[in-house]
Write a protein that holds these residues in place. Structure first.
Motif, short mmCIF file in Angstrom:
data_model
loop_
_atom_site.label_atom_id
_atom_site.label_comp_id
_atom_site.label_asym_id
_atom_site.label_seq_id
_atom_site.Cartn_x
_atom_site.Cartn_y
_atom_site.Cartn_z
N ARG A 170 -33.61 -53.27 30.24
CA ARG A 170 -32.78 -52.44 31.19
C ARG A 170 -32.40 -51.12 30.54
O ARG A 170 -31.81 -51.19 29.41
N LYS A 171 -32.67 -50.17 31.33
CA LYS A 171 -32.29 -48.77 30.70
C LYS A 171 -30.66 -48.62 30.26
O LYS A 171 -30.08 -49.48 31.34
N PRO A 172 -30.28 -48.32 29.55
CA PRO A 172 -30.64 -47.29 28.46
C PRO A 172 -31.72 -47.87 27.27
O PRO A 172 -32.06 -47.16 26.52
N ALA A 173 -31.90 -49.19 27.48
CA ALA A 173 -32.69 -49.90 26.30
C ALA A 173 -34.00 -49.27 26.50
O ALA A 173 -34.49 -49.05 27.68
N PRO A 174 -34.93 -49.13 25.62
CA PRO A 174 -36.45 -48.84 25.79
C PRO A 174 -37.31 -49.49 26.34
O PRO A 174 -38.60 -49.31 26.48
N GLY A 175 -37.10 -50.87 26.54
CA GLY A 175 -38.00 -51.89 26.83
C GLY A 175 -39.07 -51.62 27.82
O GLY A 175 -40.15 -52.02 27.55
N MET A 176 -38.59 -50.96 29.13
CA MET A 176 -39.46 -50.77 30.11
C MET A 176 -40.48 -49.59 29.54
O MET A 176 -41.78 -49.71 30.10
N ILE A 177 -40.09 -48.56 28.95
CA ILE A 177 -40.94 -47.48 28.57
C ILE A 177 -41.82 -47.79 27.42
O ILE A 177 -43.14 -47.60 27.47
N LEU A 178 -41.38 -48.76 26.45
CA LEU A 178 -42.33 -49.21 25.74
C LEU A 178 -43.42 -50.15 26.10
O LEU A 178 -44.59 -49.94 25.80
N SER A 179 -43.07 -50.86 27.12
CA SER A 179 -43.99 -51.79 27.83
C SER A 179 -44.87 -50.81 28.78
O SER A 179 -46.32 -51.24 28.83
N ALA A 180 -44.41 -50.09 29.34
CA ALA A 180 -45.37 -49.16 30.23
C ALA A 180 -46.46 -48.53 29.38
O ALA A 180 -47.37 -48.46 29.60
N CYS A 181 -45.85 -48.00 28.14
CA CYS A 181 -46.92 -47.04 26.97
C CYS A 181 -47.96 -48.29 26.71
O CYS A 181 -49.00 -47.89 26.51
N ARG A 182 -47.45 -49.69 26.31
CA ARG A 182 -48.59 -50.42 25.90
C ARG A 182 -49.53 -50.79 27.13
O ARG A 182 -50.58 -50.57 26.81
N ALA A 183 -48.85 -50.91 28.38
CA ALA A 183 -49.75 -51.20 29.44
C ALA A 183 -50.90 -49.97 29.58
O ALA A 183 -52.11 -49.98 29.91
N LEU A 184 -50.36 -48.64 29.18
CA LEU A 184 -51.23 -47.38 29.47
C LEU A 184 -52.23 -47.25 28.24
O LEU A 184 -52.86 -46.35 28.04
N GLY A 185 -51.88 -47.96 27.00
CA GLY A 185 -52.61 -47.75 25.93
C GLY A 185 -52.31 -46.57 25.03
O GLY A 185 -53.05 -45.82 24.61
N ILE A 186 -51.07 -45.99 25.33
CA ILE A 186 -50.50 -44.78 24.68
C ILE A 186 -49.40 -45.23 23.70
O ILE A 186 -48.67 -46.34 23.77
N THR A 187 -48.80 -43.95 22.70
CA THR A 187 -47.85 -44.29 21.99
C THR A 187 -46.60 -43.62 22.94
O THR A 187 -46.58 -42.78 23.83
N PRO A 188 -45.20 -44.12 22.76
CA PRO A 188 -44.26 -43.67 23.47
C PRO A 188 -44.15 -42.01 23.43
O PRO A 188 -43.59 -41.42 24.12
N ALA A 189 -44.49 -41.55 22.12
CA ALA A 189 -44.45 -39.99 21.82
C ALA A 189 -45.49 -39.37 22.92
O ALA A 189 -45.21 -38.03 23.18
N GLU A 190 -46.38 -39.87 23.40
CA GLU A 190 -47.29 -39.39 24.31
C GLU A 190 -46.98 -39.49 25.94
O GLU A 190 -47.55 -39.29 26.87
N ALA A 191 -45.60 -39.95 26.05
CA ALA A 191 -44.90 -40.19 27.24
C ALA A 191 -43.51 -39.27 27.62
O ALA A 191 -43.07 -39.11 26.65
N ALA A 192 -43.38 -38.98 28.81
CA ALA A 192 -42.11 -38.75 29.30
C ALA A 192 -41.67 -39.46 30.21
O ALA A 192 -42.18 -39.84 31.00
N LEU A 193 -40.34 -39.15 30.27
CA LEU A 193 -39.47 -39.90 31.55
C LEU A 193 -38.49 -38.78 32.24
O LEU A 193 -38.00 -37.99 31.65
N ILE A 194 -38.69 -38.80 33.56
CA ILE A 194 -37.85 -38.15 34.24
C ILE A 194 -36.89 -38.97 35.26
O ILE A 194 -37.40 -39.84 35.88
N GLY A 195 -35.70 -38.89 35.03
CA GLY A 195 -34.74 -39.53 35.87
C GLY A 195 -33.55 -38.67 35.97
O GLY A 195 -33.52 -37.38 35.75
N ASP A 196 -32.61 -39.37 36.85
CA ASP A 196 -31.48 -38.56 37.55
C ASP A 196 -30.03 -38.97 36.80
O ASP A 196 -29.22 -38.27 37.13
N ILE A 197 -30.05 -39.89 35.57
CA ILE A 197 -28.77 -40.21 35.17
C ILE A 197 -29.06 -40.29 33.70
O ILE A 197 -30.29 -40.58 33.08
N GLY A 198 -27.75 -40.28 32.96
CA GLY A 198 -27.84 -40.51 31.42
C GLY A 198 -28.76 -41.61 30.81
O GLY A 198 -29.28 -41.38 29.81
N THR A 199 -28.49 -42.82 31.66
CA THR A 199 -29.47 -44.08 31.01
C THR A 199 -30.82 -43.79 30.90
O THR A 199 -31.57 -44.31 30.12
#
Length: 184
Positions: free
Chosen positions: A101-130
């Motif tokens: 659950r955001k603000p934890a990084p779990g979903m982003i880390l899981s998405a990056c694993r699924a895409l075969g990339i590192t988190p540094a190779e991803a960006a997140l666009i969102g509407d709130i601080g979490t």
């Protein structure tokens, strides 16, 4: 990939970012894309970048909607704005102490694993601080696109703030966030 540098994927928050936020929405007929969402996504895809959605859905834990309803709403989002390369949904409530659950990084880390990339190779666009906090915790770039529900302190704390979804994508594609690097 043009001016995208190391960027290989753009992840998006769902409610309030890609689609109009309808609290605890379980009805696909209520899905309404945010202004400019399809155009912004098309620009990301045209740049050769992967796209994904990371969404807290605490209504499941609260008993206000089912995972099947969340899936139905996500299918409608996919129909109107897709295709997306990866979907991550957290069905837990704030008190559950999960790592996804955001603000934890779990979903982003899981998405990056699924895409075969590192988190540094991803960006997140969102509407709130979490959203920003989750990206920072994962080691990804973040862009905040404030809405009427975004608190001023969230805007002040965000490293990069965009006027709208199109502007956020423009910043990412222009490589304006390359200097931001990965947070310590």
């Amino acid at each position: 990939m043009g001016g995208t540098g190391t960027l290989k994927a753009v992840l998006f928050d769902r409610d309030g970012t890609l689609v109009v936020d309808v609290p605890y929405n379980g009805d696909p007929q209520l899905v309404r894309p945010m202004d400019g969402a399809l155009e912004a996504l098309n620009r990301v895809r045209a740049a050769g970048l992967a796209t994904g959605v990371v969404s807290n859905q605490s209504g499941v834990a609260r008993g206000l909607l089912t995972l099947d309803q969340v899936t139905s709403v996500n299918s409608q989002v996919e129909l109107e704005l897709g295709p997306f390369d990866v979907w991550e949904v957290c069905p837990h409530g704030p008190e559950d102490g999960c790592g996804c659950r955001k603000p934890a990084p779990g979903m982003i880390l899981s998405a990056c694993r699924a895409l075969g990339i590192t988190p540094a190779e991803a960006a997140l666009i969102g509407d709130i601080g979490t959203d920003v906090e989750a990206a920072t915790a994962a080691g990804s770039r973040a862009v905040l696109v404030p809405t009427a529900v975004t608190r001023q302190e969230e805007i002040d704390a965000a490293g990069v703030v965009a006027m709208n979804l199109g502007h956020a994508v423009e910043l990412l594609l222009a490589g304006a966030l390359e200097e931001q690097g990965t947070p310590a």
